[in-house]
Write a protein that holds these residues in place. Structure first.
Motif, PDB file in Angstrom:
ATOM      1  N   ASP A 270      42.450  39.453  33.432  1.00  0.00           N
ATOM      2  CA  ASP A 270      42.254  39.138  34.706  1.00  0.00           C
ATOM      3  C   ASP A 270      42.908  38.373  35.504  1.00  0.00           C
ATOM      4  OD1 ASP A 270      40.535  39.361  36.928  1.00  0.00           O
ATOM      5  OD2 ASP A 270      39.418  37.841  36.398  1.00  0.00           O
ATOM      6  N   MET A 350      36.932  40.955  43.091  1.00  0.00           N
ATOM      7  CA  MET A 350      37.723  41.358  42.023  1.00  0.00           C
ATOM      8  C   MET A 350      38.022  42.722  41.971  1.00  0.00           C
ATOM      9  SD  MET A 350      37.475  40.713  37.966  1.00  0.00           S
ATOM     10  CE  MET A 350      35.682  41.679  37.528  1.00  0.00           C
ATOM     11  N   TRP A 352      39.786  46.682  40.189  1.00  0.00           N
ATOM     12  CA  TRP A 352      40.198  46.896  39.161  1.00  0.00           C
ATOM     13  C   TRP A 352      40.561  48.576  39.521  1.00  0.00           C
ATOM     14  CZ3 TRP A 352      35.059  45.379  39.578  1.00  0.00           C
ATOM     15  CH2 TRP A 352      34.137  46.517  39.435  1.00  0.00           C
ATOM     16  N   ALA A 364      33.909  44.367  33.827  1.00  0.00           N
ATOM     17  CA  ALA A 364      33.963  43.743  35.062  1.00  0.00           C
ATOM     18  C   ALA A 364      32.601  43.448  35.443  1.00  0.00           C
ATOM     19  CB  ALA A 364      34.194  44.880  36.096  1.00  0.00           C
ATOM     20  N   VAL A 378      31.039  37.388  43.266  1.00  0.00           N
ATOM     21  CA  VAL A 378      32.342  38.135  43.135  1.00  0.00           C
ATOM     22  C   VAL A 378      31.911  39.581  43.618  1.00  0.00           C
ATOM     23  CG1 VAL A 378      34.092  39.268  41.789  1.00  0.00           C
ATOM     24  CG2 VAL A 378      32.940  36.867  41.314  1.00  0.00           C
ATOM     25  N   TRP A 397      44.679  40.974  46.827  1.00  0.00           N
ATOM     26  CA  TRP A 397      43.457  40.840  45.945  1.00  0.00           C
ATOM     27  C   TRP A 397      43.336  39.374  45.722  1.00  0.00           C
ATOM     28  CZ3 TRP A 397      45.404  38.855  41.406  1.00  0.00           C
ATOM     29  CH2 TRP A 397      46.872  38.906  41.114  1.00  0.00           C
ATOM     30  N   MET A 399      41.187  38.744  42.578  1.00  0.00           N
ATOM     31  CA  MET A 399      41.129  38.847  41.219  1.00  0.00           C
ATOM     32  C   MET A 399      41.572  40.221  40.729  1.00  0.00           C
ATOM     33  SD  MET A 399      38.472  36.272  39.466  1.00  0.00           S
ATOM     34  CE  MET A 399      36.729  37.022  40.143  1.00  0.00           C
ATOM     35  N   ASN A 400      42.099  40.606  39.678  1.00  0.00           N
ATOM     36  CA  ASN A 400      42.654  41.906  39.296  1.00  0.00           C
ATOM     37  C   ASN A 400      42.534  41.989  37.873  1.00  0.00           C
ATOM     38  OD1 ASN A 400      44.447  44.329  40.052  1.00  0.00           O
ATOM     39  ND2 ASN A 400      45.176  43.672  38.153  1.00  0.00           N
ATOM     40  N   LEU A 401      41.828  42.828  37.737  1.00  0.00           N
ATOM     41  CA  LEU A 401      41.488  43.145  36.095  1.00  0.00           C
ATOM     42  C   LEU A 401      42.015  44.587  35.729  1.00  0.00           C
ATOM     43  CD1 LEU A 401      39.597  42.749  33.730  1.00  0.00           C
ATOM     44  CD2 LEU A 401      37.968  44.128  34.682  1.00  0.00           C
TER      45      LEU A 401
END
Length: 503
Positions: A270, A350, A352, A364, A378, A397, A399-401
């Motif tokens: 993440d 976040m 995804w 997530a 979030v 973005w 956050m990126n998962l």
């Protein structure tokens, strides 16, 4: 701790339309006595053009049955394939002696000119792996069985990069339509290929390492997980890979089926967008990590299919350090937020990709739930893959998962490719880290490289460039009549030595 429940998919019946198999006899029983194996991969190749789609796991899995590289990773070491040996007469030169007596499936002798032609085509297409060869000056056939590579500076990653350079015949590999039915030196030849539908292969009787006992190898496209499992249970499919955690129990309980797990080079991360506040502050990033009960989450969601990560890449990759996971400490997380001027938390998001990894949505949601406990709200943003890719590339973005795999089995493929300043992947830039990673890339001393990667990993870890929740295991299931099937850490199985016993 509250148990997090898995989402269980509804079982879908396999139909003739979905699988194309119902009218066929069971796998391994074609009626002629020849051995046939049917493999239903989780992702089906859209093409066999390995130079154009050099980073695609599905393409690599298919093409390595047909074309071969100079070298391959086996048990954490580089081993010969079409190269018999190699040496470094000086730090900027690699000399490969090629295997004698090898022929392409059409009878054409294999020579160094074929390696050069394949390399040049790969470079011309400017695919995602081209930067791995940035310091290569010349790539030449010295004679039929000698390849000489000269670099502008030492390149310790050349061997691992070459594991993904698959070699076709010079003079043919550039021809239009070649990859519709490619010719290689590998254990199988292409009988029929329809992108996203089917791939039928036949044994190469003149294979240099001994003809496969399998007469036919078929890749079958069954999009639904439940459909693939039903096909395995019915004997219409012989081998499955990448079985989601919430489907494992059903496979394990099925008669006549062997289930196994093996380590892999795949992991979850993440990332934080360091160009957006408050993630430009390392205390906030560290707080977000300390807020997560990863031991509990990983155990609940993945069982034996994952372990809490110990580095910013999977264990088992050449050069992967082993670091102490962040402790679950919500009090410390709140303290770090307060020190960063955010005693009441903050709001962020976040993203995804839809179906971007096993139980990605549940992972997530678990992380978002933990962050809420320290006052960080979030917003979940699950996106279709095309939209996710566009936003990811534009740094659109917070956050990126996602999952990632170290495709060459070497730390450079992940660390230097993603974390040097010029990569511009997540807004993070650290000149000290750049030096470590580039020094590791230019060293041909593997012990020295390991020490450099340990130091680099510690910087990424301490700076909390991202959060690294878990290393994922590979899993597979096959009918008991299948022999010698091995799932490698790359997630790309080879079928040259696999056999099918009589039922």
């Amino acid at each position: 701790m509250r148990k997090r429940k898995l989402v269980v998919a509804a079982l879908v019946a396999v139909t003739t339309l979905a699988t194309g198999l119902s009218a066929c006899s069971p796998a391994g029983e074609p009626g002629s006595g020849d051995q046939v194996l049917r493999y239903a991969p989780a992702m089906f190749p859209v093409s066999l053009d390995t130079h154009k789609y050099a980073g695609e796991e599905a393409v690599q899995t298919a093409i390595q049955q047909i074309l071969e590289p100079l070298v391959r990773v086996d048990n954490g070491k580089i081993v010969p394939v079409l190269a018999a040996s190699w040496q470094n007469p000086d730090p900027n030169t690699w000399v490969f002696t090629l295997r004698e007596g090898v022929k392409f499936s059409d009878g054409t002798p294999f020579t160094a000119k074929d390696v050069v032609a394949s390399y040049q085509r790969h470079q011309k297409l400017e695919g995602p792996l081209v930067p791995l060869y940035a310091s290569v000056k010349t790539f030449e056939a010295t004679d039929d069985l000698t390849l000489t590579v000269k670099t502008s500076k030492p390149l310790g990653t050349l061997l691992s990069s070459l594991t993904l350079l698959f070699i076709g015949p010079a003079g043919k590999i550039d021809a239009e339509g070649f990859f519709a039915k490619p010719i290689g030196t590998g254990p199988f030849t292409v009988t029929s290929f329809q992108p996203d539908e089917k791939l039928e292969l036949a044994a190469n009787p003149s294979y240099w390492d001994g003809a496969p006992e399998l007469a036919k190898l078929e890749f079958v496209n069954i999009p639904e997980v439940a459909g693939r499992i039903t096909g395995l249970e019915n004997g219409e499919v012989d081998v499955l890979t990448q079985i989601p955690p919430d489907q494992v129990a059903e496979v394990k309980d099925s008669q006549g089926i062997t289930y196994a797990t093996t380590p892999s080079w795949t992991y979850y991360f993440d990332w934080f967008n360091h160009k957006r506040k408050p993630f430009d502050d390392p205390r906030v990033r560290q707080a977000m990590w300390h807020a997560l009960n990863l031991q509990g989450t990983v155990k609940d969601l993945f069982g034996d299919l994952a372990t809490v990560a110990q580095a910013p890449l999977a264990q088992g990759v050449i050069g992967a350090p082993k670091l102490a996971p962040y402790a679950y400490d919500p009090a410390k997380a709140k303290q770090l937020l307060a020190q960063a001027g955010l005693p009441n938390g903050f709001t962020t998001s976040m993203q995804w990709p839809l179906e971007g990894g096993p139980n990605i949505r549940a992972l997530a949601q678990a992380m978002i739930s933990d962050w809420a406990k320290i006052g960080v709200k979030v917003q979940p943003l699950e996106k279709e893959r095309a939209q996710w890719l566009e936003d990811f590339g534009k740094l659109n973005w917070d956050m990126n998962l996602q999952t990632n795999v170290s495709g060459t089995g070497d730390a450079d493929y992940t660390l230097a490719r993603l974390y040097i300043c010029s990569a511009k992947r997540n807004g993070y830039c650290n000149p000290a880290l750049d030096k470590l990673l580039l020094d590791a890339r230019t060293s041909i001393d593997q012990a020295a490289r390991a020490k450099l990667y340990a130091d680099a990993g510690q910087i990424i870890w301490k700076d909390a460039v991202g959060i690294f929740p878990a290393d994922l295991a590979s899993n597979s299931a096959h009918r008991d009549r299948v022999r010698n099937f091995v799932m490698p850490p790359s997630g790309r199985p080879l079928f040259a030595k696999v056999t099918v016993a009589a039922s």
